[in-house]
Design a protein around this motif. Sequence first.
Motif, PDB file in Angstrom:
ATOM      1  N   GLU A 122       0.824  -1.203   0.000  1.00 23.10           N
ATOM      2  CA  GLU A 122       0.000   0.000   0.000  1.00 23.10           C
ATOM      3  C   GLU A 122       0.862   1.258   0.000  1.00 23.10           C
ATOM      4  OE1 GLU A 122      -3.869   1.911   2.235  1.00 23.10           O
ATOM      5  OE2 GLU A 122      -2.250   1.117   3.472  1.00 23.10           O
ATOM      6  N   SER A 125       2.142   1.606  -3.585  1.00 20.93           N
ATOM      7  CA  SER A 125       1.114   1.763  -4.613  1.00 20.93           C
ATOM      8  C   SER A 125       0.279   3.022  -4.461  1.00 20.93           C
ATOM      9  CB  SER A 125       0.178   0.552  -4.605  1.00 20.93           C
ATOM     10  OG  SER A 125       0.896  -0.640  -4.779  1.00 20.93           O
ATOM     11  N   CYS A 126       0.030   3.453  -3.235  1.00 20.85           N
ATOM     12  CA  CYS A 126      -0.934   4.528  -3.000  1.00 20.85           C
ATOM     13  C   CYS A 126      -0.315   5.875  -2.624  1.00 20.85           C
ATOM     14  CB  CYS A 126      -1.911   4.113  -1.906  1.00 20.85           C
ATOM     15  SG  CYS A 126      -2.852   2.612  -2.288  1.00 20.85           S
ATOM     16  N   LYS A 167       2.289  -8.053  -3.520  1.00 24.36           N
ATOM     17  CA  LYS A 167       1.669  -8.715  -4.662  1.00 24.36           C
ATOM     18  C   LYS A 167       2.636  -9.510  -5.544  1.00 24.36           C
ATOM     19  CE  LYS A 167      -2.069  -5.320  -5.260  1.00 24.36           C
ATOM     20  NZ  LYS A 167      -2.628  -4.288  -6.177  1.00 24.36           N
ATOM     21  N   LYS A 180       3.466  -3.815 -12.260  1.00 24.23           N
ATOM     22  CA  LYS A 180       2.928  -2.487 -12.004  1.00 24.23           C
ATOM     23  C   LYS A 180       2.007  -2.543 -10.790  1.00 24.23           C
ATOM     24  CE  LYS A 180       3.295  -0.782 -16.736  1.00 24.23           C
ATOM     25  NZ  LYS A 180       2.590  -0.162 -17.901  1.00 24.23           N
ATOM     26  N   HIS A 181       2.343  -1.769  -9.784  1.00 27.53           N
ATOM     27  CA  HIS A 181       1.558  -1.748  -8.556  1.00 27.53           C
ATOM     28  C   HIS A 181       0.336  -0.850  -8.736  1.00 27.53           C
ATOM     29  CE1 HIS A 181       4.694  -3.715  -6.062  1.00 27.53           C
ATOM     30  NE2 HIS A 181       5.502  -3.172  -6.955  1.00 27.53           N
ATOM     31  N   THR A 182      -0.811  -1.338  -8.339  1.00 20.36           N
ATOM     32  CA  THR A 182      -2.037  -0.553  -8.405  1.00 20.36           C
ATOM     33  C   THR A 182      -2.578  -0.337  -7.003  1.00 20.36           C
ATOM     34  OG1 THR A 182      -3.346  -2.571  -8.713  1.00 20.36           O
ATOM     35  CG2 THR A 182      -2.648  -1.389 -10.699  1.00 20.36           C
ATOM     36  N   CYS A 183      -3.120   0.841  -6.759  1.00 18.11           N
ATOM     37  CA  CYS A 183      -3.628   1.192  -5.439  1.00 18.11           C
ATOM     38  C   CYS A 183      -5.028   0.608  -5.235  1.00 18.11           C
ATOM     39  CB  CYS A 183      -3.656   2.715  -5.293  1.00 18.11           C
ATOM     40  SG  CYS A 183      -4.233   3.276  -3.674  1.00 18.11           S
ATOM     41  N   ASP A 184      -5.192  -0.168  -4.171  1.00 18.92           N
ATOM     42  CA  ASP A 184      -6.492  -0.764  -3.847  1.00 18.92           C
ATOM     43  C   ASP A 184      -7.044  -0.144  -2.568  1.00 18.92           C
ATOM     44  OD1 ASP A 184      -6.603  -2.796  -5.944  1.00 18.92           O
ATOM     45  OD2 ASP A 184      -4.928  -3.734  -4.893  1.00 18.92           O
TER      46      ASP A 184
END
Length: 308
Positions: A122, A125-126, A167, A180-184
Motif C-alpha cells: 500500500e 502503490s498509493c 503482490k 505495475k503496482h495498483t492502489c487498492d
Amino acid sequence: MAKILFLVSIMLLGPYITEQSKLSKGDVETNTLEFFLEKSKVEAATKSKIMYKTRNPKYVIDNRDYKEFDARKRWPKCKTIGEVHNEGNFALGWAYAVAGVLADRTCIATNGGYNKLLSTEELISCSGIKENNGSVPSERSIWEYLKSHGVVSGGKYNSNDGCQPFKFPPIANIPKHLHKHTCDDHCYGNSTINYNHDHVRVRNYYTIRTRDIQKEVQTYGPVVVRFMVCDDFFLYKSGVYAKSDKAKGIRTQYAKLIGWGVENGVDYWLVINSWGHEWGQKGLFKIKSGTNQCGVESFVYAGLPEIK
C-alpha cells in the motif's frame, strides 16, 4: 547459484539507479562516495525539512549505556523486528525500512498488542512516492503520508497475512516494468479486515542526531538509516563492514537499524537490509560505527506511532 545471480543482478542494476544530484547549472551524475558524504552534510544542515529531535525526557528513564544492544532481544514479543524482506530489483528499500520501523514501534508502544507487518504494497502503490531514475525519494513526503493517511497491515508475497500483502515475487532478474503496482482501497489478503479501520499512522516524525541514535533505539525501537552502497558492500558476508580505500559509491539504500555492539574490538551498528536471507548474515549486516561509514550516521529517521 541463486545467490550469485542475485548479486550479479544488483551489480547490473546499479548504473541506472545511481545517485543523482541536481545542480543549478544542469543535472550532473556522480557515483562517488565523497560527493555523497559532502552532500549529506549540506542536506542535513540546510535542506532537510524534517526537524531534529532535540530533547526527550524519556531518554533519562533508561540512561544506561549498553555496550551491546539488540532490539529483537529487548522486545522479544515483537517478531516484526527481526523480519528480513527481499526487494528484488525493485529498489524499494525505503518502503521496507519505513514500514518496518513503524510496525516495530507500534508493537513496542502497545507492548505486543499490535504485532503485524505493515503493508509495503500500500505504501508503494498509493503514496505516489518512488525513486525516479535513481533519485532519492523525499523522506518528508514519506512520513507525511504516514501521518495523514497511514498504512494498513500486510504480509509478504504469497501470503494472506494482513489486509494488503505484497503482490509480486522478489525475483531479482525480472524487469520492473512487468510488475505495475495498483492502489487498492480494500483488503485482498485477509478479507475479514476492515480496510478503513486498519490503518496505522505516525503522530510525529523527526531526524535523529548521531549522538542520540542509541538512546532513541533503546527507548522507542528501530530507526531508518539511509546510506551509500559501495561496490564492495555487495560481497559482504560476515564481520564488521568498513568500506575499502578504493570503494566506489554505487547507489543509495535504506535499511533498519536495530542495535549495536563490539566485535574484535570494533564498534558496529546492527542493521537489517532488504536483500533477502541469502545476503550477508542472513539478511543482516554490521557496519563500523563512530566513523559515519558510507554516510550511515548522516540520515537517521523515525516516527512515533499514533496509538488509539
